[in-house]
Design an enzyme around this catalytic site. Structure first.
Site, PDB file in Angstrom:
ATOM      1  N   GLY A  13      18.669  -1.643 -24.359  1.00 33.18           N
ATOM      2  CA  GLY A  13      18.733  -2.021 -25.773  1.00 33.18           C
ATOM      3  C   GLY A  13      17.309  -2.734 -26.354  1.00 33.18           C
ATOM      4  N   ASN A  14      17.511  -3.664 -27.110  1.00 33.21           N
ATOM      5  CA  ASN A  14      15.973  -4.249 -27.677  1.00 33.21           C
ATOM      6  C   ASN A  14      15.359  -4.973 -26.648  1.00 33.21           C
ATOM      7  OD1 ASN A  14      16.390  -3.300 -30.366  1.00 33.21           O
ATOM      8  ND2 ASN A  14      18.043  -4.769 -30.738  1.00 33.21           N
ATOM      9  N   VAL A  15      15.941  -5.891 -25.952  1.00 36.17           N
ATOM     10  CA  VAL A  15      15.206  -6.861 -25.084  1.00 36.17           C
ATOM     11  C   VAL A  15      14.626  -5.922 -23.906  1.00 36.17           C
ATOM     12  CG1 VAL A  15      15.407  -8.782 -23.635  1.00 36.17           C
ATOM     13  CG2 VAL A  15      16.365  -8.899 -25.931  1.00 36.17           C
ATOM     14  N   ALA A  16      15.738  -4.951 -23.239  1.00 35.98           N
ATOM     15  CA  ALA A  16      15.404  -4.180 -22.128  1.00 35.98           C
ATOM     16  C   ALA A  16      14.371  -3.203 -22.506  1.00 35.98           C
ATOM     17  CB  ALA A  16      16.608  -3.395 -22.035  1.00 35.98           C
ATOM     18  N   GLY A  75      20.924  -2.420 -19.024  1.00 38.70           N
ATOM     19  CA  GLY A  75      20.988  -2.177 -20.491  1.00 38.70           C
ATOM     20  C   GLY A  75      19.649  -1.526 -20.862  1.00 38.70           C
ATOM     21  N   LYS A  84      24.532 -26.117 -33.980  1.00 44.06           N
ATOM     22  CA  LYS A  84      25.035 -24.990 -33.919  1.00 44.06           C
ATOM     23  C   LYS A  84      26.216 -25.055 -34.954  1.00 44.06           C
ATOM     24  CE  LYS A  84      25.322 -20.915 -31.728  1.00 44.06           C
ATOM     25  NZ  LYS A  84      23.956 -20.199 -30.821  1.00 44.06           N
TER      26      LYS A  84
END
Ligand code: NAD
Length: 387
Positions: free
Chosen positions: A196-199, A194, A94
């Site tokens: 959003g995108n993933v949901a 949520g 990271k």
């Protein structure tokens, strides 16, 4: 140039660098400083037993240099476990860039950072993380090829959400199999946090299989649009925990399993895409086990994003990435069995299995193979010998 005196003063402050790295089992930490561009960055390589260390670069205004170091050590270690449990031939790394992501971004700073990444010769491969956008990733990419998660237009994998969501869907199915003896989500009631995108991608898979979805978002218009598309019912964000459902799928924010929400939850399964779901990992992980709630460790079930960007390393193919993310089903199944067998919470079972893989794969590398020889330090010499 800094004077000798100043350097000595810093050294005298006696920060136990090697003790810190040894206790967190880090291989290498690179401090990147470029006063001309204002670059102050730290790259942490945790473990490269399985392969090059892959993990995103985060830009954040840390309150101190030590806070930045702590964060990069913690995050890079997490990446080792995530890659290992996901069956990837990658290690954990990271990077953090210290600065304000709203005001401190310049092309020169990110290109300078890219040159530091390049200098590691592939031991660390970077990607996008908090505080970064495609624009900065492209600047980094102009200085080093050791970047993943680049846009489709540049030959990369683009938005990882569809692959992450597919992995979440398969992970939820694995939990359903454990809880109900069948992995079908048909007729199952799911609380989705949520929109959003993933949901959204997850909701399409689950609704397509006949699940009954209840969803929320802090933005009404997002919740309403998704609900209309998939035939779900919208609930208020604070009502999501208290619903009488089979499965709770957090896909919004972290820390959602805490003392307060645990009192309200009555589901059989908690499995979703959000990061850092357990507020206090050990305590709340144990409480879930005690309550008999099946929990899919967050870093395992949402590994589709990592699987997606890592697929770039072998030439990106979305079908292949989805196939690999589908394997999250087997990984979650193994973790839940191990958790049962050893009577330990799922997140601990997952850590143990990840460590086991690193150890066993690390050990086979003790046996000489021509592959290791050719790609190793003397590879070119060895090859010439053979020709
Ligand atoms: P996103 O920003 O597209 O969606 C998050 C949604 O949650 C937003 O619509 C936001 O309005 C909503 N939200 C925020 N607070 C809320 C609350 N209190 N109650 C209800 N809704 C709330 O993000 P995403 O890419 O879909 O990621 C969702 C989660 O999954 C994040 O925790 C992210 O770290 C994690 N994750 C994402 C990926 C990926 O590929 N995108 C990969 C791994 C992990």
């Amino acid at each position: 140039m800094t004077t000798d005196i100043k350097v000595k003063e810093e050294v005298k402050s006696n920060f136990p660098i090697f003790d810190t790295l040894q206790s967190s089992e880090h291989e290498q930490v690179v401090i990147c400083s470029d006063p001309d561009t204002g670059l102050k960055a730290i790259i942490a390589i945790h473990d490269t037993t399985l392969g090059p260390a892959l993990g995103g670069t985060r830009m954040w205004q840390y309150e101190s240099e030590q806070a930045a170091l702590r964060d990069v050590l913690r995050l890079s270690r997490g990446m080792t476990y995530k890659a290992a449990i996901s069956g990837l031939n990658l290690g954990g790394g990271k990077a953090v860039i210290i600065g304000d992501s709203r005001t401190d971004k310049t092309e020169a700073l990110f290109r300078s950072f890219g040159r530091f990444v390049d200098g590691l010769g592939g031991r660390y491969i970077t990607a996008e993380d908090v505080g970064m956008t495609v624009r900065e990733m492209e600047w980094i990419y102009s200085e080093t090829k050791y970047v993943t998660g680049i846009p489709k237009t540049l030959g990369g994998s683009g938005d990882p959400s569809p692959v992450t969501a597919y992995g979440v869907y398969m992970g939820v199915k694995a939990c359903a199999k454990k809880a109900y003896g069948s992995d079908s989500l048909g007729g199952k009631k799911i609380a989705l946090q949520g929109a959003g995108n993933v949901a959204s991608y997850f909701a399409r898979h689950a609704a397509g299989e006949g699940a009954k979805l209840y969803l929320c978002d802090i933005y009404d218009e997002k919740a309403n649009a998704l609900a209309e598309e998939v035939g779900a019912e919208v609930v208020a964000p604070e009502a999501i925990y208290g619903l009488d459902v089979d499965i709770y799928t957090p896909c919004a924010l972290g820390g959602v399993i805490n003392d307060e929400t645990l009192e309200q939850l009555s589901c059989d399964i908690i499995a979703g895409g959000a990061n850092n779901v357990l507020d206090e990992e050990d305590r709340h992980g144990q409480l879930l086990l005690d309550k008999g709630i099946i929990y899919a460790p967050d870093y395992v079930i949402n590994a589709g994003g990592l699987i997606n960007i890592s697929s770039e390393l072998e030439g990106y193919d979305e079908k292949r990435a989805l196939q690999k993310a589908g394997n999250i089903y087997n990984t979650i199944t193994d973790i839940l069995s191990y958790s049962d067998e050893h009577g330990i919470p799922a997140h601990k079972a997952s850590n143990a299995l990840a460590e086991k893989r690193i150890k066993t794969i690390g050990d086979i590398k003790n046996t000489y193979s021509s592959k290791a020889g050719i790609s190793g330090r003397l590879g070119e010499v060895y090859k010439r010998f053979q020709d």
